[in-house]
Write an enzyme that holds these catalytic residues in place. Sequence first.
Site, PDB file in Angstrom:
ATOM      1  N   SER A  51      41.435  34.311  30.003  1.00  0.00           N
ATOM      2  CA  SER A  51      41.091  33.057  29.793  1.00  0.00           C
ATOM      3  C   SER A  51      40.619  32.399  28.638  1.00  0.00           C
ATOM      4  CB  SER A  51      39.537  33.397  31.211  1.00  0.00           C
ATOM      5  OG  SER A  51      39.164  34.330  30.965  1.00  0.00           O
ATOM      6  N   ASP A  95      42.787  41.928  29.135  1.00  0.00           N
ATOM      7  CA  ASP A  95      43.534  41.377  30.141  1.00  0.00           C
ATOM      8  C   ASP A  95      44.588  41.690  28.786  1.00  0.00           C
ATOM      9  OD1 ASP A  95      43.135  40.653  32.319  1.00  0.00           O
ATOM     10  OD2 ASP A  95      42.637  38.238  31.780  1.00  0.00           O
ATOM     11  N   GLU A 138      42.833  37.425  43.052  1.00  0.00           N
ATOM     12  CA  GLU A 138      42.163  36.157  42.789  1.00  0.00           C
ATOM     13  C   GLU A 138      42.683  34.630  43.295  1.00  0.00           C
ATOM     14  OE1 GLU A 138      42.732  34.516  39.105  1.00  0.00           O
ATOM     15  OE2 GLU A 138      42.348  33.159  38.854  1.00  0.00           O
TER      16      GLU A 138
HETATM   17  O1  KIV Z   1      41.361  35.530  32.344  1.00  0.00           O
HETATM   18  C1  KIV Z   1      40.547  36.782  33.369  1.00  0.00           C
HETATM   19  O2  KIV Z   1      39.236  35.629  32.812  1.00  0.00           O
HETATM   20  C2  KIV Z   1      41.094  36.477  34.571  1.00  0.00           C
HETATM   21  C3  KIV Z   1      39.631  36.956  35.881  1.00  0.00           C
HETATM   22  C4  KIV Z   1      39.601  35.136  36.394  1.00  0.00           C
HETATM   23  C5  KIV Z   1      39.637  37.748  36.661  1.00  0.00           C
HETATM   24  O3  KIV Z   1      41.614  37.723  34.681  1.00  0.00           O
END
Ligand code: KIV
Length: 276
Positions: free
Chosen positions: A49, A87, A186
């Site tokens: 994100s 991530d 989500e």
């Molecule tokens: O990238 C992110 O911030 C996420 C969250 C919304 C879980 O994957």
Amino acid sequence: MQIRKPLTANALRKMKADGEKIAMMTAYDAAFARVMDDAGIDALLIGDSVGMAVRGEKSTLGVTVDEMAYHCRMVTRAVQRAHVVCDMPFMSYQASVEDAVRNAGILAARGGAHSVKLEGGEEYAEEIRRIVRAGIPVMGHIGLTPQSVNLLGGFGVQGRGEENAKKLLRDAKALEEAGCYAVVLEMVPRELAAKITASLTIPTIGIGAGNGCDGQVLVCYDALGMNPDFTPKFLKRYANLYEVIGDAVRNYAAEVKSGAFPDEEHSFGDKPAQKK
Ligand code: KIV
């Protein structure tokens, strides 16, 4: 300063068994991470994100492994207690199992991530198994998976209707069996999220998935009110930093223009100040 050991993936997992909710938030740099760690957050997610929240892009697709490792290193440097999840960005695990293991390794070795998160269900079981076998804990992520925004056609609620709900339940089970230590849900209806939570021994961490999950995650810039234009139903704002920062900057600019800043207290004379 007392040095503490960061929470492990197993410690987060045990929180479910102990009935303790997990509080997770995203962080992208050392300054924010330090505040959140000191405030007692359990886990910090370096979310892809970052592409939308920080860089102002329309999706998460443009973020690279090197960029994630860069942000992750900043966060791990600042953290003493929080577990740091990084991530795996778009196309870092989708093309092959080898890519998945190599890129998870980069995020752990160069980024210092304590675990990695990847989007997708049973179709990624093998990638998850191999990353875990390499010694890196994996958090799953199902429901709305923003890296598939072009396939899903937007950022809406997922899992409505019997077939879709069954698929999500199956995915959640497959992630647990593949070795995930937790899974993000989500944009899932709260009844379904609660059902998935009850069917797993690993914790679920919800975003837009109601309070039946074992924990919650929010994007820090959203939760802290940095973007007044982003107002989805699930979002609760815990601060209004847009206003706080705006007021401070307006004040500063006005004082610079009026000559009120810097005053004597905030400048140096030709003689050193007397020690009190
Ligand atoms: O990238 C992110 O911030 C996420 C969250 C919304 C879980 O994957």
